[in-house]
Design a protein around this motif. Structure first.
Motif: not given
Length: 475
Positions: A150, A154, A197, A201, A208, A213-214
């Motif tokens: 994650s 990001k 977030i 998401d 989640g 991803r989160l």
């Protein structure tokens, strides 16, 4: 976090630990008997390989080190299985029965360790009704991997500036079994991106949508816990190399020394490890009952000294044990070559074994306490597995050193240091080599301990935990 809140947090964790002493007698009894069984079996194993199998000394030591390494790496697998699938109780029960069945194959010489292991299992099951049976909660490893993925996905996301309210971080309610929460910190700050977030998401119920991803704040901080502890953990590996020698070359020395207690009784070479165990028991009792109350008055700390200071003291004893072992072996070798029919008493090995016992009382117990206090309660199994892995790593590293020394120190006019004939070899040089490694490792540990910052915890439900920095208490 304010000082008062820190004290309340530490107090809550201390209260939880105090409550656990109601059932700790079965756990401690189980571990004591299991350790007695393990020590007895390992010590006898070296004697068995040298006297029954007639193996050469270096290969026998390597075999034992590899076996110890494998057996100490399995707790990591056990931690994964217990957390993800069947729970701690069933995992321990299954592993205990597997151990007793393995020991039965040694018919002679391993009977007592087998009996002790059986008693350990009985004591474990005696406490079945008073144990807190926690169901498996899923693997921590998948959550840790999710944080890494994650954060990478990001990597271009900007983090909020210091002082801003962390409204964009994912912080779902924790499971009921978790009583202490890890606050968000700025250490390894780039990992915080995993909890930010973004659009899509979250699911409609605010859960989640994609764990890759989160990640939650708790999961991010759990990974930070692991990363923060790795340097201290790595320093523990070399410090355990000295302990590995008491099951191998110390036994080889004892076999060629005078082991008589009076004219008619001769103790077994493997029994020498009892000196280490007695030292541990006496030292722990003295430390808890006398040293800690005295140090508490001087340092104003509840534990007397910090856990990292306790580990460091143990490392010093580890170093000293190898220095003393080298000096004693040099004296033993000189005496044996000048008086071949009058060997030195085996009790000249006592000083190094006593120092190893002090090493275990400070370093080993200190590391266990360190992992148990610096990991959240649901990560305890990982902490205990890390301790076992450090001992496994020490066994493998010891095997590597033995192999290198065995194949590189021999010359035409002189055999290698670890030749079968200890009186012709230079085992003292081998001990001094390990002492040198311990010196370098201790310097490395001091650097790691000085930079380490102890983790802080807040009670679940505390509303004033966001973006709290780690405690800066030094070792």
């Amino acid at each position: 976090m304010k000082g008062t809140e820190l004290k309340q947090t530490r107090g809550l964790k201390g209260h939880l630990q105090y409550c656990s002493t109601r059932i700790s007698w079965t756990k401690q009894g189980n571990e004591t008997l299991e350790r007695l069984a393990s020590y007895g079996m390992i010590a006898n194993f070296m004697v068995y390989l040298l006297t029954i199998f007639h193996m050469n000394q270096a290969p026998a030591a390597n075999l034992i080190n590899i076996w110890i390494g494998v057996s100490n790496f399995t707790p990591l697998l056990g931690a994964f299985i217990s957390d993800a699938f069947i729970g701690k109780f069933k995992t321990i029960a299954f592993a205990s029965f597997a151990s007793i069945l393995d020991n039965v194959s040694w018919v002679l010489g391993f009977g007592l360790p087998t009996i002790l292991m059986a008693c350990s299992i009985v004591l474990f099951f005696v406490g079945t009704r008073i144990y807190v049976h926690r169901p498996p909660e899923g693997s921590l490893f998948s959550g840790i991997a999710g944080v890494v993925v994650s954060a990478y996905r990001k990597r271009r996301v900007l983090l909020p500036e210091d002082g801003e309210i962390d409204v964009s971080f994912y912080d779902p309610p924790l499971k009921k079994a978790i009583l202490l929460k890890l606050p968000l910190t700025n250490q390894y700050r780039f990992l915080n991106k995993a909890a930010i977030i973004e659009k899509n998401d979250l699911k409609p119920d605010n859960g989640g949508a994609n764990p890759w991803r989160l990640s939650s704040i708790q999961q991010v901080e759990e990974l930070k816990c692991l990363l923060n502890i790795i340097p201290i953990w790595s320093a523990g590996i070399i410090s355990f190399i000295s302990m590995a020698q008491q099951s191998t070359f110390t036994i080889s020395q004892a076999l060629i020394m005078d082991r008589h207690l009076g004219p008619h009784f001769e103790i077994s070479a493997g029994s020498m490890v009892i000196i280490t165990m007695i030292t541990v028991g006496v030292c722990v009792l003295f430390y808890d009952r006398i040293a800690v109350p005295f140090l508490r008055k001087l340092t104003k700390k509840e534990s007397g000294i910090t856990v990292l200071q306790r580990i460091g003291i143990g490392m010093i004893f580890s170093l000293l044990s190898m220095v003393v072992a080298g000096i004693v072996e040099r004296a033993r070798r000189s005496h044996a070559n000048s008086h071949p029919h009058s060997p030195m008493s085996v009790f000249w090995l006592s000083p190094q074994l006593i120092l190893l016992g002090l090493c275990e009382a400070f370093n080993v117990i200190g590391q266990i306490e360190f992992y148990n206090t610096e990991f959240p309660e649901h990560m305890m199994s990982i902490g205990n597995a890390l301790f076992s892995c450090s001992y496994a790593g020490a066994s493998y590293l010891s095997s590597l050193i033995i192999t290198v020394v065995h194949h590189t120190t021999g010359i035409r006019s002189h055999p290698n240091w670890l030749t079968n004939d200890l009186n012709a070899g230079r085992l003292d040089y081998f001990y001094f080599l390990i002492a040198g490694l311990c010196v370098v490792n201790f310097i490395y540990y001091l650097v790691c301990a000085r930079k380490y910052r102890y983790k802080t915890f807040v009670p679940v439900g505390d509303e004033h935990y966001h973006d709290v920095e780690l405690s800066t208490v030094k070792a």
